[in-house]
Design a protein around this motif. Sequence first.
Motif, PDB file in Angstrom:
ATOM      1  N   ALA A 153     -55.639  15.732  16.396  1.00 14.71           N
ATOM      2  CA  ALA A 153     -55.785  14.787  17.501  1.00 14.71           C
ATOM      3  C   ALA A 153     -55.851  15.501  18.845  1.00 14.71           C
ATOM      4  N   PHE A 154     -54.893  16.351  19.144  1.00 12.91           N
ATOM      5  CA  PHE A 154     -54.906  17.015  20.451  1.00 12.91           C
ATOM      6  C   PHE A 154     -54.218  18.375  20.450  1.00 12.91           C
ATOM      7  N   SER A 183     -56.618  21.448  20.830  1.00 13.91           N
ATOM      8  CA  SER A 183     -57.210  21.479  22.165  1.00 13.91           C
ATOM      9  C   SER A 183     -56.198  21.949  23.208  1.00 13.91           C
ATOM     10  N   PHE A 190     -57.844  18.554  26.996  1.00 13.50           N
ATOM     11  CA  PHE A 190     -58.267  17.704  25.886  1.00 13.50           C
ATOM     12  C   PHE A 190     -59.769  17.804  25.620  1.00 13.50           C
ATOM     13  N   TRP A 227     -61.305  19.558  23.380  1.00 15.76           N
ATOM     14  CA  TRP A 227     -61.584  19.599  21.944  1.00 15.76           C
ATOM     15  C   TRP A 227     -60.708  18.636  21.164  1.00 15.76           C
ATOM     16  N   ALA A 228     -60.315  17.520  21.787  1.00 16.67           N
ATOM     17  CA  ALA A 228     -59.490  16.525  21.103  1.00 16.67           C
ATOM     18  C   ALA A 228     -60.262  15.932  19.934  1.00 16.67           C
TER      19      ALA A 228
END
Length: 408
Positions: free
Chosen positions: A56-57, A60, A74, A76-77
Amino acid sequence: MDTGDTALVLISAAFVFLMTPALGFFYGGLGRRKNVVSNLMNSFFILGLATVLWVAFGFSLSFGPDHGGVIGDFSWAFFNGVGFEPGPYGETIPFLVYAMFQMMFAIITPALITGSIAGRMKFKALFIFILLWSVIVYYPIAHMVWGHGGWLERIGVADFAGGDVVHISSGVTALLLCIALGKREDIKSASYRCHNVPFVALGAGLLWFGWFGFNAGSALGANGLAAHAFTTTAVASASAMLTWMLIDVHETGKPTLVGASTGLVVGLVAITPGTGFVPVWASFIIGAFVSPVCYFCVSRVKKRTVSSLEIRNCSSQTLSVRSSPLSSVSSAAPCVSSSRRRSLPCASPRRKRRSASTSPSTANVPTRPSTDWTTKGGTALCIKWKPSSARRNSRTSRKHWWPRTSAA
């Protein structure tokens, strides 16, 4: 891209994934019988929680574009932009492969903490703690050490496979949790021994197996650096295990399987940050040096710390007894030891055993097997009353029916 490098990193990621369930067996065998299932559950739920957070995060924040040298963003979330092409952290492997390999480190790091809270923290509190700790502690440390532009990376900190990010962060957190939560409630009345030595050996063996992927896979390629990391990992762990066995022989007269497993894991932890940097001969020294240090801390420093706390507690309670108006009644100091039994004021009183003669469940039970005759359906039957052996401490009785024979 190189298919050999990609295959090595993927296999190494699977090896590291196996280490988290192995850690549950290792902790479960070292702890008490009542905590073995909870220790396994602590490792298994982190497999799911850390995976969801990482995709999810977490990735990132750990490896995204730098912000202040502390954290990413974020960009690459949910793996947005993380695909099949090589990324900024690996020139010969897909960016997605690198993200999944790093996810295994994000899984096992919080699992290392769970050994310190067995019997101390409830599951709901642990779940929330692991979630917050991953976001507040692990992701910033991973970015500062491994992320491009991280503060520790800029000042030249070298961590080949996670000595700083994984072991120091989890170890310091575990120690602080022990201090904050305090001793277990029944530490004075319960026996704390390894309840399942085969579990300990199984967990240590699987950890050893997975650690080769942990260290060799950090080379991110099937090359000489991976082979060197593989070699130093094997040498340091073997040296630490043999050294711990020698210490056991010196202290107790014989080696133990728990000691050999502990020394093995200690050597793996010690070699991890420099496994790709130190020469092979230095791995012998690292493994041989770390076992005496850890053995001394466990057998001497820990016991002295616990004893000093007990003496302080005894002194404070003795002063309160002397200053109370009932001091004449309790003039026998609880800290004084006798030749047969040593009692401390912090120890919980032993429960009085209920005698068999006054137990209501055994009042009408005959002490010896008795025989009686009756008729049932026109057939003479023999009733024999015998104590039941279904449970160890049970004194109930069962009826055993046998047809009456002519010989009787």
